[in-house]
Every structure is written in structure tokens, then in C-alpha cells.
Design an enzyme around this catalytic site. Structure first.
Site, PDB file in Angstrom:
ATOM      1  N   CYS A 169     -89.554  -8.124 -61.473  1.00 36.37           N
ATOM      2  CA  CYS A 169     -90.304  -9.381 -61.513  1.00 36.37           C
ATOM      3  C   CYS A 169     -89.954 -10.154 -62.791  1.00 36.37           C
ATOM      4  O   CYS A 169     -88.803 -10.515 -62.996  1.00 36.37           O
ATOM      5  CB  CYS A 169     -91.792  -9.107 -61.354  1.00 36.37           C
ATOM      6  SG  CYS A 169     -92.745 -10.592 -60.923  1.00 36.37           S
TER       7      CYS A 169
ATOM      8  N   HIS B 194     -91.737  -6.728 -56.185  1.00 37.12           N
ATOM      9  CA  HIS B 194     -92.290  -5.498 -56.763  1.00 37.12           C
ATOM     10  C   HIS B 194     -91.939  -4.319 -55.857  1.00 37.12           C
ATOM     11  O   HIS B 194     -92.642  -4.068 -54.868  1.00 37.12           O
ATOM     12  CB  HIS B 194     -93.809  -5.615 -56.914  1.00 37.12           C
ATOM     13  CG  HIS B 194     -94.222  -6.542 -57.999  1.00 37.12           C
ATOM     14  ND1 HIS B 194     -94.412  -6.135 -59.297  1.00 37.12           N
ATOM     15  CD2 HIS B 194     -94.456  -7.880 -57.982  1.00 37.12           C
ATOM     16  CE1 HIS B 194     -94.759  -7.167 -60.043  1.00 37.12           C
ATOM     17  NE2 HIS B 194     -94.789  -8.244 -59.266  1.00 37.12           N
TER      18      HIS B 194
ATOM     19  N   GLU C  65     -92.396  -1.298 -56.379  1.00 40.26           N
ATOM     20  CA  GLU C  65     -93.478  -0.308 -56.461  1.00 40.26           C
ATOM     21  C   GLU C  65     -94.636  -0.640 -55.527  1.00 40.26           C
ATOM     22  O   GLU C  65     -95.505   0.201 -55.274  1.00 40.26           O
ATOM     23  CB  GLU C  65     -93.971  -0.171 -57.906  1.00 40.26           C
ATOM     24  CG  GLU C  65     -94.851  -1.285 -58.431  1.00 40.26           C
ATOM     25  CD  GLU C  65     -94.112  -2.526 -58.910  1.00 40.26           C
ATOM     26  OE1 GLU C  65     -94.756  -3.380 -59.540  1.00 40.26           O
ATOM     27  OE2 GLU C  65     -92.896  -2.661 -58.636  1.00 40.26           O
TER      28      GLU C  65
END
EC number: 4.3.2.10
Length: 196
Positions: free
Chosen positions: A76, A176, A178
Site C-alpha cells: 500500500c 493489501h 494480508e
């Protein structure tokens, strides 16, 4: 061994948990002198580019990141800081990935770009192995890297922009991973396997 760089400009726990789900226990580091002790590193980031870049400079990360010769990936805002320049705050980035970060021209679409979107592979690369055209990842951003020779995968939201970039041992993901479920886990695993 993987390091997560802590500059105070990111929620690093979600990144750490994502690697732990892959069976890897990263170490969070706050001292640039620690970086060379790790086989690969992550630079996460959220917030304003000007504030984050100032912290990187003040804490001595610029030289450590520029001299790092193993795989390092920004996520990001962390990705945007690796680039040459960002319109957000009109700041010079670390310059290890070629390209400009500009404000997304979303037209009638809501800004920031927030939510799931499809990515399209532009170049074959170890980081994009196994990614197919319908794969979706999770974005939260209003600035983005302009598509150029560093772009491995792109997305569209009002305009095309880079979703994954790479240059030498440096890489970045605008979304993202994750928070991107199975696709994100695949991408993080690709990063763990990436040899430069």
C-alpha cells in the site's frame, strides 16, 4: 527470516498474522541496522505519504533500504514510498522502483478506492505465479502508481493503475495481500519463494 519494517506508519499486526498463517514467523524491526540480518523484508504503510516519508528519513531507513540487496516488498503506502515521486505531499520517494504516484482520477466513482477489485497480469514474474485474470484483491487507496515498465499487474478504477510493481530486488503491492484471502496468501507465498 523475514523482517517487517516498523516506522510507526502502519498496522503491522495484520501483516504479521498473514505470514504466521503461512507458517512463517516474521520479526518486527525498528532499527535500520537490523535490516541486513534478514533474508527478505516488508515495508508496510498507511496514512499520508509526506508523514511516512519524513519518518523514514528521520529514522535512517533510506540508506538501509537503498543498500538492501535481497527481496523487499512495500505494501500500500509502503509500495508508493519505494517509487520516484508522489503527488501526495509532493515528495521524492526512495526511487528504487521507477515511476510516479498520482491521485486516482475516479470520475463518478467513490474516492478512495476501497474494496475488492480484479487484477490483470501484465508481465510474467515469480511474484504473479498462479494468479489468473478473475483473481480479486482488497484495496484502500486514493493515490496510485502510473502503469509503466515496472508494472507486473494492473487494475482499473476510473483509470488503469499499477497493482503490483517490481524492479530488481524491490517490489510493491498497492492492495493489501494480508486482507486478500486465498489470493493474498498465494501472493505472499510467492514473495517468500522469490529469488533475486
Amino acid at each position: 527470516m523475514i523482517a517487517i519494517i516498523n516506522t510507526g506508519c502502519a498496522n503491522i499486526n495484520s501483516v504479521r498474522f498473514a505470514f504466521e498463517r503461512l507458517g512463517v514467523t516474521p520479526e518486527i524491526i525498528s532499527d535500520p541496522s537490523q535490516l541486513n540480518g534478514f533474508e527478505r523484508a516488508i515495508l508496510p504503510g498507511v496514512g499520508h505519504a509526506n508523514v511516512a516519508m519524513k519518518r523514514l528519513e528521520e529514522q535512517g531507513w533510506r540508506e538501509a533500504i537503498e543498500q538492501y540487496e535481497r527481496p523487499l516488498m512495500g505494501i500500500c503506502l509502503g509500495m508508493q514510498l519505494l517509487c520516484d515521486y508522489s503527488e501526495e505531499g509532493k515528495i521524492e520517494g526512495l526511487g528504487v522502483i521507477n515511476g510516479q504516484v498520482t491521485q486516482l482520477q475516479t470520475g463518478k466513482l467513490t474516492s478512495p478506492h476501497m474494496g475488492w477489485n480484479t487484477i490483470q497480469t501484465v508481465k510474467q514474474h515469480p511474484l504473479t505465479a498462479g494468479i489468473v485474470p478473475d483473481d480479486q484483491v482488497y484495496f484502500v487507496h486514493s493515490f496510485a502508481h502510473t502503469v509503466n515498465s515496472s508494472t507486473l499487474a494492473q487494475c482499473e478504477y476510473g483509470q488503469p493503475f499499477s497493482a503490483i510493481v517490481a524492479n530488481d530486488n524491490y517490489a510493491g503491492m498497492q492492495f493489501h495481500p494480508e486482507k486478500s484471502a486465498k489470493v493474498g496468501a498465494k501472493l505472499l507465498n510467492n514473495f517468500m519463494q522469490w529469488q533475486v
